[in-house]
Design a protein around this motif. Sequence first.
Motif, PDB file in Angstrom:
ATOM      1  N   PHE A  27      -8.797   5.387  -0.382  1.00  0.00           N
ATOM      2  CA  PHE A  27      -9.600   6.479   0.170  1.00  0.00           C
ATOM      3  C   PHE A  27      -8.781   7.753   0.028  1.00  0.00           C
ATOM      4  N   VAL A  28      -9.397   8.767  -0.573  1.00  0.00           N
ATOM      5  CA  VAL A  28      -8.647   9.966  -0.931  1.00  0.00           C
ATOM      6  C   VAL A  28      -9.304  11.201  -0.319  1.00  0.00           C
ATOM      7  N   VAL A  29      -8.466  12.077   0.267  1.00  0.00           N
ATOM      8  CA  VAL A  29      -8.937  13.392   0.726  1.00  0.00           C
ATOM      9  C   VAL A  29      -8.410  14.412  -0.279  1.00  0.00           C
ATOM     10  N   LEU A  30      -9.311  15.232  -0.830  1.00  0.00           N
ATOM     11  CA  LEU A  30      -8.896  16.212  -1.849  1.00  0.00           C
ATOM     12  C   LEU A  30      -8.508  17.541  -1.213  1.00  0.00           C
ATOM     13  N   LYS A  31      -7.644  18.280  -1.907  1.00  0.00           N
ATOM     14  CA  LYS A  31      -7.300  19.639  -1.477  1.00  0.00           C
ATOM     15  C   LYS A  31      -8.525  20.524  -1.703  1.00  0.00           C
ATOM     16  N   GLU A  32      -8.594  21.620  -0.944  1.00  0.00           N
ATOM     17  CA  GLU A  32      -9.727  22.532  -1.071  1.00  0.00           C
ATOM     18  C   GLU A  32      -9.835  23.029  -2.514  1.00  0.00           C
ATOM     19  N   GLY A  33     -11.034  22.974  -3.055  1.00  0.00           N
ATOM     20  CA  GLY A  33     -11.240  23.484  -4.420  1.00  0.00           C
ATOM     21  C   GLY A  33     -10.982  22.459  -5.515  1.00  0.00           C
ATOM     22  N   SER A  34     -10.421  21.309  -5.149  1.00  0.00           N
ATOM     23  CA  SER A  34     -10.117  20.287  -6.169  1.00  0.00           C
ATOM     24  C   SER A  34     -11.408  19.650  -6.671  1.00  0.00           C
ATOM     25  N   LYS A  35     -11.481  19.467  -7.987  1.00  0.00           N
ATOM     26  CA  LYS A  35     -12.690  18.886  -8.596  1.00  0.00           C
ATOM     27  C   LYS A  35     -12.427  17.449  -9.097  1.00  0.00           C
ATOM     28  N   LEU A  36     -11.339  16.852  -8.650  1.00  0.00           N
ATOM     29  CA  LEU A  36     -10.981  15.505  -9.113  1.00  0.00           C
ATOM     30  C   LEU A  36     -12.105  14.514  -8.836  1.00  0.00           C
ATOM     31  N   THR A  37     -12.313  13.602  -9.777  1.00  0.00           N
ATOM     32  CA  THR A  37     -13.290  12.530  -9.566  1.00  0.00           C
ATOM     33  C   THR A  37     -12.531  11.203  -9.486  1.00  0.00           C
ATOM     34  N   PRO A  38     -13.166  10.154  -8.935  1.00  0.00           N
ATOM     35  CA  PRO A  38     -12.495   8.847  -8.910  1.00  0.00           C
ATOM     36  C   PRO A  38     -12.029   8.412 -10.310  1.00  0.00           C
ATOM     37  N   PRO A  89       0.803  -1.227   0.000  1.00  0.00           N
ATOM     38  CA  PRO A  89       0.000   0.000   0.000  1.00  0.00           C
ATOM     39  C   PRO A  89       0.837   1.278   0.000  1.00  0.00           C
ATOM     40  N   ARG A  90       1.941   1.266   0.741  1.00  0.00           N
ATOM     41  CA  ARG A  90       2.765   2.480   0.872  1.00  0.00           C
ATOM     42  C   ARG A  90       3.189   3.015  -0.500  1.00  0.00           C
ATOM     43  N   GLU A  91       3.568   2.100  -1.377  1.00  0.00           N
ATOM     44  CA  GLU A  91       4.054   2.499  -2.702  1.00  0.00           C
ATOM     45  C   GLU A  91       2.958   3.244  -3.479  1.00  0.00           C
ATOM     46  N   ILE A  92       1.722   2.726  -3.400  1.00  0.00           N
ATOM     47  CA  ILE A  92       0.622   3.354  -4.151  1.00  0.00           C
ATOM     48  C   ILE A  92       0.228   4.678  -3.501  1.00  0.00           C
ATOM     49  N   GLU A  93       0.265   4.727  -2.157  1.00  0.00           N
ATOM     50  CA  GLU A  93      -0.047   5.983  -1.457  1.00  0.00           C
ATOM     51  C   GLU A  93       0.905   7.093  -1.885  1.00  0.00           C
ATOM     52  N   GLU A  94       2.194   6.760  -1.946  1.00  0.00           N
ATOM     53  CA  GLU A  94       3.190   7.762  -2.352  1.00  0.00           C
ATOM     54  C   GLU A  94       2.902   8.261  -3.769  1.00  0.00           C
ATOM     55  N   PHE A  95       2.478   7.329  -4.623  1.00  0.00           N
ATOM     56  CA  PHE A  95       2.165   7.726  -6.003  1.00  0.00           C
ATOM     57  C   PHE A  95       0.950   8.650  -6.038  1.00  0.00           C
ATOM     58  N   LEU A  96      -0.125   8.264  -5.358  1.00  0.00           N
ATOM     59  CA  LEU A  96      -1.351   9.060  -5.380  1.00  0.00           C
ATOM     60  C   LEU A  96      -1.109  10.474  -4.856  1.00  0.00           C
ATOM     61  N   TYR A  97      -0.184  10.575  -3.902  1.00  0.00           N
ATOM     62  CA  TYR A  97       0.095  11.867  -3.286  1.00  0.00           C
ATOM     63  C   TYR A  97       0.705  12.849  -4.285  1.00  0.00           C
ATOM     64  N   THR A  98       1.281  12.322  -5.363  1.00  0.00           N
ATOM     65  CA  THR A  98       1.903  13.213  -6.364  1.00  0.00           C
ATOM     66  C   THR A  98       0.864  13.805  -7.318  1.00  0.00           C
ATOM     67  N   ILE A  99      -0.372  13.305  -7.287  1.00  0.00           N
ATOM     68  CA  ILE A  99      -1.404  13.808  -8.205  1.00  0.00           C
ATOM     69  C   ILE A  99      -1.904  15.164  -7.711  1.00  0.00           C
ATOM     70  N   GLU A 100      -1.845  16.139  -8.582  1.00  0.00           N
ATOM     71  CA  GLU A 100      -2.295  17.495  -8.257  1.00  0.00           C
ATOM     72  C   GLU A 100      -3.747  17.456  -7.783  1.00  0.00           C
ATOM     73  N   GLY A 101      -4.016  18.025  -6.612  1.00  0.00           N
ATOM     74  CA  GLY A 101      -5.393  18.047  -6.114  1.00  0.00           C
ATOM     75  C   GLY A 101      -5.662  17.039  -5.006  1.00  0.00           C
ATOM     76  N   ILE A 102      -4.716  16.093  -4.791  1.00  0.00           N
ATOM     77  CA  ILE A 102      -4.897  15.113  -3.705  1.00  0.00           C
ATOM     78  C   ILE A 102      -4.118  15.579  -2.477  1.00  0.00           C
ATOM     79  N   LYS A 103      -4.833  15.663  -1.357  1.00  0.00           N
ATOM     80  CA  LYS A 103      -4.200  16.096  -0.100  1.00  0.00           C
ATOM     81  C   LYS A 103      -3.628  14.901   0.668  1.00  0.00           C
ATOM     82  N   ASP A 104      -4.354  13.781   0.661  1.00  0.00           N
ATOM     83  CA  ASP A 104      -3.895  12.599   1.409  1.00  0.00           C
ATOM     84  C   ASP A 104      -4.549  11.360   0.792  1.00  0.00           C
ATOM     85  N   ALA A 105      -3.888  10.222   0.941  1.00  0.00           N
ATOM     86  CA  ALA A 105      -4.419   8.975   0.365  1.00  0.00           C
ATOM     87  C   ALA A 105      -4.081   7.800   1.260  1.00  0.00           C
ATOM     88  N   GLN A 106      -5.030   6.876   1.405  1.00  0.00           N
ATOM     89  CA  GLN A 106      -4.817   5.649   2.171  1.00  0.00           C
ATOM     90  C   GLN A 106      -5.270   4.478   1.311  1.00  0.00           C
TER      91      GLN A 106
END
Length: 547
Positions: free
Chosen positions: A486-497, A453-470
Amino acid sequence: MSMPFTKATIGEFFEEQARKDPNRDFIVYPDRNLRFSYSEFNDRVDDLANGLISIGITKGDHVGIWARNVPDWLTFLFATARIGAVLVTVNTAYKSHELAYVMKQSDMKAIAIVDRFRDVDYVETIYELVPELKTCKRGNLNSKGYPKLESVIFIGQEKHRGMYNTAEMLLLGKHSESEELDSLKGTLDCKDVINMQYTSGTTGFPKGVMLTHENILNNGYYIGERQKFTEDDRLCLPVPLFHCFGIVLGVLATLTHGGTLVMIELFDPLLVLAAVQKEKCTALYGVPTMFIAEFSHPMFKMFDMSSLRTGIMAGSPCPIEAMKKVIDEMNCKDITIAYGLTEASPVFTQTSTNDPIERRVSTVGTSLEHIDVKIVDSETGEIVGPNEQGEICCRGYNVMKGYYKMPEMTNRAIDKDGWLHSGDLATVDEDGYYRITGRIKDMIIRGGENIYPREIEEFLYTIEGIKDAQVIGIPDEKYGEIVGAFVVLKEGSKLTPEDIRDFSITKIARYKVPKHIFIVDEYPLTASGKVQKFKLREMAVELMEEN
């Protein structure tokens, strides 16, 4: 040169510091405008120690504490250590079922409580478990459910039927003879158990980890050394005291260097920022979610962080981007990462202030002084080569005495050669720097592919608009397990799954791409701020059934 082992007990060590520097601040509660010098706090500890003796607490007795980080939490910590009683720390998030288990399993003779925590009324919970309190004479409790329990102490001024309160305990102690305290002190040994912490019980019932003066006092010292602590350091401590992070990394690392503790009773990012500015803190601790909450706070830029220098981020893997922000925007240029587990007192690897940033964001450092660390193949037990993955183990003064009344579990955790097996997967490079790659039981096995999981979390964290990922494994009929996020988005981010999945497919192996992505506002956390992944798994299964 590192300090040779101290063979002092915690009580002796504290008295020595109080003699050396009586007027220096030891504890400050900025929001209460409360401060104790080393000398004032030492006197208060003596009073409470005498008070405990006068209600029948002595060496080897188990005293529970179920409380937020209130000022007298630390008085109980040092008073019990001074008489050789064992302080049993109880998780503030526990409810009656868990408390009942710990009170009984630990053979508690007394318990100290506050009024409440969040939605749990502690006083009512105790009355529900021990109804005899309302009719028994104080100190002579005769409980059917808890035959060892004799006293309940309320931390505060209020009076509750059948309970002592701390004001009475301190008064009792002030007016009692200290001969018994002096003679008890003479019988104490650094290898005595004085602290018992219950692990969270991801594998069945919680286990009481028995820790000694030698375990935690020395560990605190070496943790402080890695941050170059001196008596001028002022540590802002917002993590709970019931956990090793609070007691050992926080309180004992500060005590062993003669510094000052700036306490936060209950984590709030605004209170932390205000405390750092007001008290000119030089160090700050937290789990990654705490640091993220601080630098993401809308009022963050209004506070002066220029006094900060170092600190520790621990408790769960730290996203690299978050670490860079703590260094650049919070001025923690010398922040360190510590790794360990309660059974190891708890730290056995840590980065140091002069490690390059790359090391500090991508490793958990090197082994602490006087502790052996190795990585073994979890099947064969053989030591693996550099950069090969295996289970990380340690051996040294820091290994727990064992689990209370659980010899079988103890033998499973500590092998015949004294090595403590962590259950965590790691690698070590040629220079001795360790990387934690996952938990043996956290690993997702999707159709025979091992996914960390750690490897994928680190990757998801690099996506613009993602604040945290588990990232978690979700049960699946076809593959056994599939990847969920499970993803927490940065304020104002409009990212969809769908956006996240589409981007991921272009960047990482398809079998690692999360099959299900859930966008949430927050994660279920333990009281110490760790993400509860098992709850995320349960949520994922429920959400999928609903769709």
